[in-house]
Design an enzyme around this catalytic site. Structure first.
Site, PDB file in Angstrom:
ATOM      1  N   SER A 120      90.727 -38.930 -35.967  1.00  0.00           N
ATOM      2  CA  SER A 120      89.517 -38.167 -36.261  1.00  0.00           C
ATOM      3  C   SER A 120      89.632 -37.364 -37.547  1.00  0.00           C
ATOM      4  O   SER A 120      88.686 -36.679 -37.921  1.00  0.00           O
ATOM      5  CB  SER A 120      89.202 -37.233 -35.085  1.00  0.00           C
ATOM      6  OG  SER A 120      90.344 -36.488 -34.722  1.00  0.00           O
ATOM      7  N   HIS A 141      86.656 -44.562 -35.766  1.00  0.00           N
ATOM      8  CA  HIS A 141      86.663 -43.305 -35.016  1.00  0.00           C
ATOM      9  C   HIS A 141      85.536 -43.290 -33.992  1.00  0.00           C
ATOM     10  O   HIS A 141      84.377 -43.073 -34.333  1.00  0.00           O
ATOM     11  CB  HIS A 141      86.535 -42.136 -35.996  1.00  0.00           C
ATOM     12  CG  HIS A 141      86.470 -40.805 -35.346  1.00  0.00           C
ATOM     13  ND1 HIS A 141      85.782 -39.728 -35.890  1.00  0.00           N
ATOM     14  CD2 HIS A 141      86.987 -40.347 -34.174  1.00  0.00           C
ATOM     15  CE1 HIS A 141      85.888 -38.689 -35.102  1.00  0.00           C
ATOM     16  NE2 HIS A 141      86.609 -39.033 -34.043  1.00  0.00           N
ATOM     17  N   GLU A 153      82.443 -43.880 -36.282  1.00  0.00           N
ATOM     18  CA  GLU A 153      82.593 -43.506 -37.689  1.00  0.00           C
ATOM     19  C   GLU A 153      83.643 -44.437 -38.306  1.00  0.00           C
ATOM     20  O   GLU A 153      84.801 -44.433 -37.884  1.00  0.00           O
ATOM     21  CB  GLU A 153      83.036 -42.044 -37.777  1.00  0.00           C
ATOM     22  CG  GLU A 153      83.068 -41.462 -39.161  1.00  0.00           C
ATOM     23  CD  GLU A 153      83.427 -39.983 -39.132  1.00  0.00           C
ATOM     24  OE1 GLU A 153      82.828 -39.213 -39.903  1.00  0.00           O
ATOM     25  OE2 GLU A 153      84.310 -39.585 -38.341  1.00  0.00           O
ATOM     26  N   ASN A 191      83.972 -34.535 -38.211  1.00  0.00           N
ATOM     27  CA  ASN A 191      84.821 -33.365 -37.971  1.00  0.00           C
ATOM     28  C   ASN A 191      84.853 -32.402 -39.152  1.00  0.00           C
ATOM     29  O   ASN A 191      85.157 -31.219 -38.974  1.00  0.00           O
ATOM     30  CB  ASN A 191      86.235 -33.800 -37.584  1.00  0.00           C
ATOM     31  CG  ASN A 191      86.290 -34.228 -36.134  1.00  0.00           C
ATOM     32  OD1 ASN A 191      85.701 -33.588 -35.267  1.00  0.00           O
ATOM     33  ND2 ASN A 191      86.982 -35.313 -35.855  1.00  0.00           N
TER      34      ASN A 191
END
Length: 287
Positions: A120, A141, A153, A191
């Protein structure tokens, strides 16, 4: 674009088992690996329980659930991944561990196989450099929990080939996911935005701006989020949140990404969230 028949998943935890379930449900043969049979047993039980909930909600037939389970097999040996077309690494957010696994897989997999990481926040380019196939390394991800969350992602390393990107994008879409593409920067997109919000929620808690309930209620109802940032942090795992914040802080060097001392203290105390029974909130049973 390569055809995907067999997918390997390394890690049978919450993310690994979820990814394995999603791939098996997409009519793909899946090999899930972990260190021991106990971890694999927990992972398979989690998948079975998840599928049962889908059946109960009439989102899946019992026959479809049984067929999904039949496409899953488990192993404690990475050697069993030798026929996989794609291997998705989904272990703890620890660069040293991921690099070691990538190095081992690189020696075992067939030359055409793609190595993907569910990281991540960690650099795909650095992970790729630990292999002899950097062109075939990519970030994939999944969001937590993978069976429910629609987003994947995809992160290209500096050497990732177009064909590899196209293959992984097609795989994500075959699994019923919507793709967001990010460049290989610390934290990627999701993130890079999410973790500072969680971190700031911890600062609000540290400074007494509000109680956990007030902070989460304000963000849920004030910004139309399904879950407040502190409850979400407990779901993700406070240790994972801290690791991601440190990766972003180290990679970008901006003080605005400095992990909140209260978040650090909770992790030091072993208050990791739902998985440990206590985080910001208390839980009667571990996930």
């Amino acid at each position: 674009m390569a055809s995907i028949r067999v997918v390997g998943v390394v890690g049978a935890g919450q993310m690994g088992s979820g990814i394995a379930q999603v791939a098996a449900a997409a009519n793909i043969q899946v090999i899930m690996a972990d260190l021991d049979d106990a971890a694999l047993g927990r992972g398979m039980r989690a998948i079975s329980s998840s599928l049962s909930r889908f059946v109960k909600k009439q989102l899946l037939s019992q026959e479809e659930a049984d067929a999904t389970m039949s496409r899953l097999r488990t192993t404690t040996s990475l050697q069993e991944m030798h026929d996989a077309d794609v291997v998705i690494e989904a272990v703890a957010e620890n660069e040293g561990l991921k690099t070691r696994i990538f190095g081992e897989l690189d020696k075992l997999l067939k030359p055409s196989a793609i190595l993907a990481s569910n990281t991540s926040s960690i650099s795909i380019t650095r992970l790729a450099a630990s292999t002899q196939r950097p062109k075939q390394v990519i970030g994939m991800h999944f969001m937590n929990p993978p069976p429910l969350m629609k987003l994947v992602e995809i992160v290209r390393g500096i050497a990732t080939e177009d064909e590899v990107f196209d293959t992984i994008k097609a795989l994500a879409e075959r699994c019923g996911k919507i793709v967001s593409c990010s460049k290989d920067y610390p934290g990627f997109i999701v993130n890079r935005v999410l973790m500072p919000m969680i971190n700031e929620a911890f600062y609000c808690l540290l400074e007494g701006v509000g109680s956990p309930h007030d902070i989460d209620t304000g963000m849920k109802l004030g910004t139309n989020q399904p879950m407040g940032p502190l409850a979400l942090a407990d779901l993700i795992g406070l240790d994972t949140c801290l690791s991601i914040m440190r990766t972003i802080h180290d990679g970008l060097g901006d003080s605005k990404y400095r992990p909140c001392p209260l978040l650090v203290q909770y992790v030091d105390a072993g208050w990791l969230g739902r998985k440990s029974g206590r985080g910001v909130y208390f839980y009667t049973s571990n996930l």
